[in-house]
Enzyme design. Structure first.
Site, mmCIF file in Angstrom:
data_model
loop_
_atom_site.group_PDB
_atom_site.id
_atom_site.type_symbol
_atom_site.label_atom_id
_atom_site.label_comp_id
_atom_site.label_asym_id
_atom_site.label_seq_id
_atom_site.Cartn_x
_atom_site.Cartn_y
_atom_site.Cartn_z
ATOM 1 N N ARG A 1 -12.049 -2.881 3.765
ATOM 2 C CA ARG A 1 -11.511 -4.233 3.533
ATOM 3 C C ARG A 1 -12.559 -5.123 2.855
ATOM 4 N NH1 ARG A 1 -9.768 -6.233 9.073
ATOM 5 N NH2 ARG A 1 -11.571 -4.994 9.602
ATOM 6 N N ASN B 1 -5.854 -4.078 8.010
ATOM 7 C CA ASN B 1 -5.621 -2.775 8.617
ATOM 8 C C ASN B 1 -4.227 -2.741 9.222
ATOM 9 O OD1 ASN B 1 -8.180 -1.805 8.050
ATOM 10 N ND2 ASN B 1 -9.013 -2.340 10.048
#
Length: 89
Positions: A18, A36
């Site tokens: 990320r 996520n």
């Protein structure tokens, strides 16, 4: 200007994926978000010039030493106005 919903599968959780996406999106002046999912995949929305988004997707698709992308799919979605940055959710 275009916006894509992107779904990524592979070794993408617990490896800085990320942050990797956020850093690359910020460098390319793209907006959107990444997060996520409970099933081990990562989803994101990314908005900007289509050529720049393709460059972004190619970069994240290569990953790095820790990240491994097994599959990546994208779908064009509606633009979001007044978005100023790419966030990690």
């Amino acid at each position: 200007m275009i916006r894509y919903y992107v779904l990524v599968e592979g070794r993408v959780q617990g490896v800085g994926f990320r942050y990797f996406c956020q850093m690359n999106a910020a460098n390319l002046k793209l907006t959107g978000w990444v997060r996520n999912m409970d099933n081990g995949m990562v989803e994101m929305e990314v908005q900007g010039d289509e050529k720049i988004i393709i460059k972004f997707i190619n970069t994240i698709n290569k990953g790095n030493f820790f990240i491994r992308i097994d599959s990546l799919s994208k779908k064009q979605i509606d633009l979001v106005s007044n978005e100023s940055k790419f966030k990690i959710k």
